[in-house]
Enzyme design. Structure first.
Site, mmCIF file in Angstrom:
data_model
loop_
_atom_site.group_PDB
_atom_site.id
_atom_site.type_symbol
_atom_site.label_atom_id
_atom_site.label_comp_id
_atom_site.label_asym_id
_atom_site.label_seq_id
_atom_site.Cartn_x
_atom_site.Cartn_y
_atom_site.Cartn_z
ATOM 1 N N GLY A 80 41.166 95.054 60.285
ATOM 2 C CA GLY A 80 40.112 95.494 61.215
ATOM 3 C C GLY A 80 40.685 95.769 62.592
ATOM 4 O O GLY A 80 40.066 95.473 63.614
ATOM 5 N N GLY A 112 38.755 97.769 65.449
ATOM 6 C CA GLY A 112 37.492 97.258 65.984
ATOM 7 C C GLY A 112 37.630 96.722 67.401
ATOM 8 O O GLY A 112 38.709 96.758 68.007
ATOM 9 N N ASP A 136 41.198 98.703 53.131
ATOM 10 C CA ASP A 136 39.806 98.275 53.016
ATOM 11 C C ASP A 136 39.861 96.823 52.543
ATOM 12 O O ASP A 136 40.389 96.532 51.466
ATOM 13 C CB ASP A 136 39.100 99.174 51.986
ATOM 14 C CG ASP A 136 37.649 98.767 51.771
ATOM 15 O OD1 ASP A 136 37.286 97.611 52.075
ATOM 16 O OD2 ASP A 136 36.888 99.621 51.286
ATOM 17 N N TYR A 150 24.175 88.809 58.312
ATOM 18 C CA TYR A 150 25.447 88.554 58.997
ATOM 19 C C TYR A 150 25.649 87.047 59.190
ATOM 20 O O TYR A 150 26.712 86.494 58.866
ATOM 21 C CB TYR A 150 25.422 89.278 60.342
ATOM 22 C CG TYR A 150 26.612 89.073 61.230
ATOM 23 C CD1 TYR A 150 27.888 89.455 60.832
ATOM 24 C CD2 TYR A 150 26.453 88.512 62.505
ATOM 25 C CE1 TYR A 150 28.978 89.278 61.681
ATOM 26 C CE2 TYR A 150 27.534 88.345 63.348
ATOM 27 C CZ TYR A 150 28.794 88.720 62.934
ATOM 28 O OH TYR A 150 29.857 88.545 63.767
HETATM 29 N N1 SER Z 1 28.456 90.245 68.548
HETATM 30 C C1 SER Z 1 27.935 89.847 67.259
HETATM 31 C C2 SER Z 1 26.673 90.560 66.961
HETATM 32 O O1 SER Z 1 25.945 90.825 67.886
HETATM 33 C C3 SER Z 1 27.691 88.360 67.238
HETATM 34 O O2 SER Z 1 28.797 87.742 66.694
HETATM 35 O O3 SER Z 1 26.395 90.830 65.832
#
Ligand code: SER
Length: 321
Positions: free
Chosen positions: A8, A11, A54, A144
């Site tokens: 990653g 990012g 990936d 998440y």
């Molecule tokens: N920055 C992240 C989010 O907003 C939080 O870990 O998803």
């Protein structure tokens, strides 16, 4: 000698972490990887060793690790909270499937260490919101967050069951000026600075009184590398350290910007991300990180604002943004 694979690398955190690691461990000992080939070109132009990867492809991950004799993996590939709510199964596949691949390849190849991030998204509405303890209720409401709690548990499992050295931090919202964040709830705290420089105004997608824990990128890099370098025998926790730096409302953030850009105007149009933000803490208790590996942040809100406006202002003048 450490040979580190960063997954990653294109990012928000990965793109800066790669260069910090190269400074410390040498250019030949850090391999950047990302699934985005364009990002790879940019990293290669800056001299980075780079592989397209990936994280959901375990065989490809294993091959790259063997090719470069990797003995440490840092996994920064993730689907963040806002995109995750739009694509929950993708979030599960990337966040959990990717994590399992990193842990399994780490175990198979007897790696020195794997570092896998967690987040304040691991907390939920039942968690105490102020000065959130290290050990507390973890019942997140986003996919998440669900993957982050499961990831913390899985990381600890690999430590106990296989003796793999797994470490991780519960990152707060990260604010930076190199690479934009990709689809999180805390993205407003980055966008606001770009809009302040470009247009002197910003419409925020969460309310004025929304308070979240945040951290400036230099502190994020320091926290990551300090934990990476910590003495394993001193760690009582592993994949779930609370790390704090600052905590502010959007109103306080706007007021900090107005000190330097008096004409800056902010308005509010909350969307679905408000509901996510409302389930996260206001601030975290990071005393375990301070005790076990000496964590100490450097930036507060005004110091960060000054630096952000300076760097983004210079980019704007040069026509880079
Ligand atoms: N920055 C992240 C989010 O907003 C939080 O870990 O998803």
């Amino acid at each position: 000698m450490k040979k580190i694979l960063v997954i990653g690398s294109a990012g928000q955190i990965g793109s800066e972490l790669v260069f910090k690691l190269r400074e410390i461990y040498g250019d030949d000992n850090v391999v950047a990887s990302d699934k985005c080939p364009n990002a790879g070109k940019k990293l290669q132009e800056k001299g980075c060793l780079f592989e397209i990867l990936d994280v959901t492809d375990r065989d490809a991950l294993r091959e790259i690790c063997k090719k470069y004799e990797i003995n440490n993996i840092i996994n920064m590939a993730a689907i963040l909270s806002a995109v995750g709510e739009k694509k929950p199964t993708l979030a599960w596949d990337v966040n959990m499937g990717g994590l399992l691949n990193v842990l399994e390849v780490g175990r198979e190849l007897a790696m020195e260490q794997v570092l896998v991030p967690s987040s304040i998204a691991a907390f939920g509405p039942e968690t105490p919101a102020d000065n959130t303890p290290q050990e507390t209720i973890l019942r997140p409401k986003t996919i998440y967050g669900v993957t982050k709690v499961a990831g913390e548990l899985l990381g600890d499992y690999y430590v106990q069951r296989f003796g793999l050295d797994v470490r991780g931090l519960r990152y707060p919202g990260i604010i930076s000026n190199e690479t934009l964040p990709g689809g999180g709830t805390t993205d407003y705290a980055v966008e606001i600075y770009y809009e302040a420089i470009k247009n002197k105004k910003y419409t925020c997608f969460v309310k004025e009184d929304t308070r979240l824990p945040m951290m400036y990128m230099p502190d994020c890099l320091k926290a990551t590398i300090d934990l990476f370098q910590a003495d394993f025998s001193k760690l009582k926790h592993h994949a779930d350290f609370n790390v704090g730096a600052m905590s502010f409302t959007v109103g306080e953030l706007a007021a900090s910007i107005k000190k330097y850009i008096p004409e800056f105007k902010i308005s509010y149009e909350p969307d679905f991300r408000q509901d996510i933000a409302d389930t996260w803490p206001n601030s975290v208790d990071d005393s375990c990180a301070r005790e076990e590996w000496g964590w100490k942040p450097s930036y507060d809100l005004d110091a960060m604002t000054q630096d952000m406006l300076k760097v983004i202002g210079e980019k704007y003048e040069k026509g880079l943004i």
